[in-house]
Design a protein around this motif. Structure first.
Motif, PDB file in Angstrom:
ATOM      1  N   ALA A 181     106.160 -27.966 -17.965  1.00  0.00           N
ATOM      2  CA  ALA A 181     104.880 -28.015 -17.256  1.00  0.00           C
ATOM      3  C   ALA A 181     104.747 -29.305 -16.463  1.00  0.00           C
ATOM      4  O   ALA A 181     104.331 -29.307 -15.305  1.00  0.00           O
ATOM      5  CB  ALA A 181     103.726 -27.875 -18.252  1.00  0.00           C
ATOM      6  N   LEU A 182     105.173 -30.416 -17.076  1.00  0.00           N
ATOM      7  CA  LEU A 182     105.042 -31.718 -16.422  1.00  0.00           C
ATOM      8  C   LEU A 182     106.106 -31.950 -15.348  1.00  0.00           C
ATOM      9  O   LEU A 182     106.006 -32.919 -14.592  1.00  0.00           O
ATOM     10  CB  LEU A 182     105.102 -32.827 -17.470  1.00  0.00           C
ATOM     11  CG  LEU A 182     103.857 -32.924 -18.364  1.00  0.00           C
ATOM     12  CD1 LEU A 182     104.123 -33.814 -19.553  1.00  0.00           C
ATOM     13  CD2 LEU A 182     102.676 -33.455 -17.566  1.00  0.00           C
ATOM     14  N   SER A 183     107.090 -31.076 -15.263  1.00  0.00           N
ATOM     15  CA  SER A 183     108.102 -31.237 -14.214  1.00  0.00           C
ATOM     16  C   SER A 183     107.511 -31.025 -12.829  1.00  0.00           C
ATOM     17  O   SER A 183     108.104 -31.422 -11.826  1.00  0.00           O
ATOM     18  CB  SER A 183     109.256 -30.253 -14.438  1.00  0.00           C
ATOM     19  OG  SER A 183     108.826 -28.911 -14.232  1.00  0.00           O
ATOM     20  N   THR A 184     106.325 -30.419 -12.752  1.00  0.00           N
ATOM     21  CA  THR A 184     105.686 -30.192 -11.456  1.00  0.00           C
ATOM     22  C   THR A 184     104.849 -31.384 -11.009  1.00  0.00           C
ATOM     23  O   THR A 184     104.410 -31.437  -9.859  1.00  0.00           O
ATOM     24  CB  THR A 184     104.788 -28.947 -11.506  1.00  0.00           C
ATOM     25  OG1 THR A 184     103.753 -29.143 -12.483  1.00  0.00           O
ATOM     26  CG2 THR A 184     105.599 -27.715 -11.891  1.00  0.00           C
ATOM     27  N   GLY A 185     104.614 -32.356 -11.915  1.00  0.00           N
ATOM     28  CA  GLY A 185     103.836 -33.536 -11.551  1.00  0.00           C
ATOM     29  C   GLY A 185     102.900 -33.968 -12.666  1.00  0.00           C
ATOM     30  O   GLY A 185     102.784 -33.288 -13.701  1.00  0.00           O
ATOM     31  N   PRO A 186     102.235 -35.124 -12.492  1.00  0.00           N
ATOM     32  CA  PRO A 186     101.335 -35.644 -13.530  1.00  0.00           C
ATOM     33  C   PRO A 186     100.208 -34.659 -13.859  1.00  0.00           C
ATOM     34  O   PRO A 186      99.718 -33.949 -12.975  1.00  0.00           O
ATOM     35  CB  PRO A 186     100.780 -36.925 -12.899  1.00  0.00           C
ATOM     36  CG  PRO A 186     101.792 -37.309 -11.869  1.00  0.00           C
ATOM     37  CD  PRO A 186     102.324 -36.018 -11.333  1.00  0.00           C
ATOM     38  N   MET A 187      99.810 -34.643 -15.129  1.00  0.00           N
ATOM     39  CA  MET A 187      98.744 -33.748 -15.571  1.00  0.00           C
ATOM     40  C   MET A 187      97.888 -34.416 -16.630  1.00  0.00           C
ATOM     41  O   MET A 187      98.373 -35.258 -17.391  1.00  0.00           O
ATOM     42  CB  MET A 187      99.326 -32.457 -16.179  1.00  0.00           C
ATOM     43  CG  MET A 187      99.989 -31.523 -15.205  1.00  0.00           C
ATOM     44  SD  MET A 187     100.498 -29.997 -16.035  1.00  0.00           S
ATOM     45  CE  MET A 187     101.238 -29.124 -14.664  1.00  0.00           C
ATOM     46  N   THR A 188      96.649 -33.998 -16.697  1.00  0.00           N
ATOM     47  CA  THR A 188      95.772 -34.395 -17.783  1.00  0.00           C
ATOM     48  C   THR A 188      96.017 -33.476 -18.974  1.00  0.00           C
ATOM     49  O   THR A 188      96.696 -32.440 -18.850  1.00  0.00           O
ATOM     50  CB  THR A 188      94.300 -34.276 -17.368  1.00  0.00           C
ATOM     51  OG1 THR A 188      94.021 -32.898 -17.051  1.00  0.00           O
ATOM     52  CG2 THR A 188      93.996 -35.151 -16.159  1.00  0.00           C
ATOM     53  N   LEU A 189      95.447 -33.857 -20.114  1.00  0.00           N
ATOM     54  CA  LEU A 189      95.561 -33.012 -21.295  1.00  0.00           C
ATOM     55  C   LEU A 189      95.009 -31.618 -21.011  1.00  0.00           C
ATOM     56  O   LEU A 189      95.607 -30.609 -21.407  1.00  0.00           O
ATOM     57  CB  LEU A 189      94.815 -33.647 -22.468  1.00  0.00           C
ATOM     58  CG  LEU A 189      94.636 -32.782 -23.726  1.00  0.00           C
ATOM     59  CD1 LEU A 189      95.994 -32.381 -24.301  1.00  0.00           C
ATOM     60  CD2 LEU A 189      93.808 -33.536 -24.768  1.00  0.00           C
ATOM     61  N   ALA A 190      93.887 -31.558 -20.321  1.00  0.00           N
ATOM     62  CA  ALA A 190      93.263 -30.262 -20.033  1.00  0.00           C
ATOM     63  C   ALA A 190      94.191 -29.377 -19.198  1.00  0.00           C
ATOM     64  O   ALA A 190      94.314 -28.173 -19.444  1.00  0.00           O
ATOM     65  CB  ALA A 190      91.938 -30.470 -19.300  1.00  0.00           C
ATOM     66  N   LYS A 191      94.868 -29.976 -18.218  1.00  0.00           N
ATOM     67  CA  LYS A 191      95.768 -29.188 -17.367  1.00  0.00           C
ATOM     68  C   LYS A 191      97.000 -28.737 -18.135  1.00  0.00           C
ATOM     69  O   LYS A 191      97.483 -27.618 -17.949  1.00  0.00           O
ATOM     70  CB  LYS A 191      96.171 -29.996 -16.137  1.00  0.00           C
ATOM     71  CG  LYS A 191      95.056 -30.145 -15.109  1.00  0.00           C
ATOM     72  CD  LYS A 191      95.567 -30.822 -13.850  1.00  0.00           C
ATOM     73  CE  LYS A 191      94.468 -30.890 -12.800  1.00  0.00           C
ATOM     74  NZ  LYS A 191      94.944 -31.550 -11.554  1.00  0.00           N
ATOM     75  N   VAL A 192      97.517 -29.615 -19.007  1.00  0.00           N
ATOM     76  CA  VAL A 192      98.668 -29.233 -19.817  1.00  0.00           C
ATOM     77  C   VAL A 192      98.299 -28.072 -20.734  1.00  0.00           C
ATOM     78  O   VAL A 192      99.062 -27.111 -20.887  1.00  0.00           O
ATOM     79  CB  VAL A 192      99.185 -30.424 -20.645  1.00  0.00           C
ATOM     80  CG1 VAL A 192     100.244 -29.975 -21.639  1.00  0.00           C
ATOM     81  CG2 VAL A 192      99.751 -31.505 -19.728  1.00  0.00           C
ATOM     82  N   THR A 193      97.129 -28.147 -21.337  1.00  0.00           N
ATOM     83  CA  THR A 193      96.664 -27.072 -22.213  1.00  0.00           C
ATOM     84  C   THR A 193      96.535 -25.766 -21.454  1.00  0.00           C
ATOM     85  O   THR A 193      96.958 -24.705 -21.928  1.00  0.00           O
ATOM     86  CB  THR A 193      95.310 -27.452 -22.849  1.00  0.00           C
ATOM     87  OG1 THR A 193      95.456 -28.661 -23.592  1.00  0.00           O
ATOM     88  CG2 THR A 193      94.823 -26.352 -23.768  1.00  0.00           C
ATOM     89  N   ALA A 194      95.954 -25.843 -20.243  1.00  0.00           N
ATOM     90  CA  ALA A 194      95.783 -24.643 -19.438  1.00  0.00           C
ATOM     91  C   ALA A 194      97.128 -24.070 -18.987  1.00  0.00           C
ATOM     92  O   ALA A 194      97.324 -22.854 -18.971  1.00  0.00           O
ATOM     93  CB  ALA A 194      94.906 -24.949 -18.220  1.00  0.00           C
TER      94      ALA A 194
END
Length: 256
Positions: free
Chosen positions: A23-36
């Protein structure tokens, strides 16, 4: 042992870590975005993110976003440096791009996607939309098509080869099978703007499908549709593939 629950979420720690890293290979994310993005429970996602950040696989910003860290970069570089195929292919790819002016790429098929491992830009091709590490549906790319075509008839698939057993063809099976037969007949695959509108490619396999290098990877030349002569590029690309093949085989034989 099963690795998934009835709700479809992975059970094993390795599978969950892989899900987060992908998921993070596409770029920085918040916890909420990682969860989604992953579908993991918030508490599980947060625990994994913190553990991966503490171990150096991820970096955590003051704004509480997560991105791939130094250890992920180091491991990626180590994988590239240890790849013998890339080691032999890169100098020849540079010479080809300089000589012909066309951009040349090397890639594999993994879980239904073409993944580009190396790319050398050519002046005639200009700017092209692919990038090293990028994933594109395999059935839309010349590089992916030629791997799929030969995988379909390989009687002795290599355990070290790309995961072409996971490749899924598009709808319209009969038409796709016909195209795969044509690829095998001509020894090359074509992409006329299917993966990226306006960009055409020619792809060839590096060697026989029953050899560890044979269907592990393929080469493609790409350029604007208006510039690339598909038929004319088959010969030069086959020569390049043959040179890479000979270098890889010669190196292997010298170790025995």
């Amino acid at each position: 042992m099963s690795t998934s629950r009835t709700d479809g979420l992975p059970v094993s720690v390795v599978d969950r870590i892989s899900l987060v890293l992908e998921a993070l290979s596409t770029g920085p994310m918040t916890l909420a975005k990682v969860t989604a993005r992953t579908g993991l429970p918030r508490s599980s996602a947060h625990r994994l993110l913190e553990q991966l950040a503490n171990a150096g696989w991820l970096a955590r910003s003051p704004e509480q976003t997560y991105e791939l860290g130094v250890k992920a970069y180091e491991m990626g570089q180590a994988a590239l440096n240890q790849n013998r195929l890339l080691h032999h292919a890169r100098p020849l790819m540079h010479a080809f791009a300089h000589r012909t002016g066309f951009t040349v790429q090397l890639g594999v098929v993994d879980r239904g996607d073409t993944v580009y491992l190396a790319k050398v830009n050519g002046r005639t091709s200009g700017s092209t939309p692919t990038a090293v590490g990028q994933r594109v549906p395999a059935h839309t790319t010349a590089l992916g098509k030629v791997i799929m075509a030969y995988s379909a008839v390989s009687s002795q698939p290599s355990p070290d080869s790309a995961r072409t057993d996971c490749v899924t063809a598009p709808s319209g099976r009969s038409r796709f099978d016909d195209e795969m037969a044509q690829v095998r007949d001509r020894g090359a695959a074509f992409d006329r703007g299917e993966a990226f509108p306006g960009t055409a490619c020619v792809g060839v396999s590096i060697g026989p499908p029953d050899h560890m290098y044979g269907n592990l990877a393929a080469l493609s030349v790409c350029a604007p549709v208006s510039v690339l002569d598909h038929q004319k590029m088959i010969g030069p690309l086959r020569v390049l593939a043959g040179e890479i093949w000979q270098r890889c085989v010669a190196t292997d034989l010298s170790r025995h």
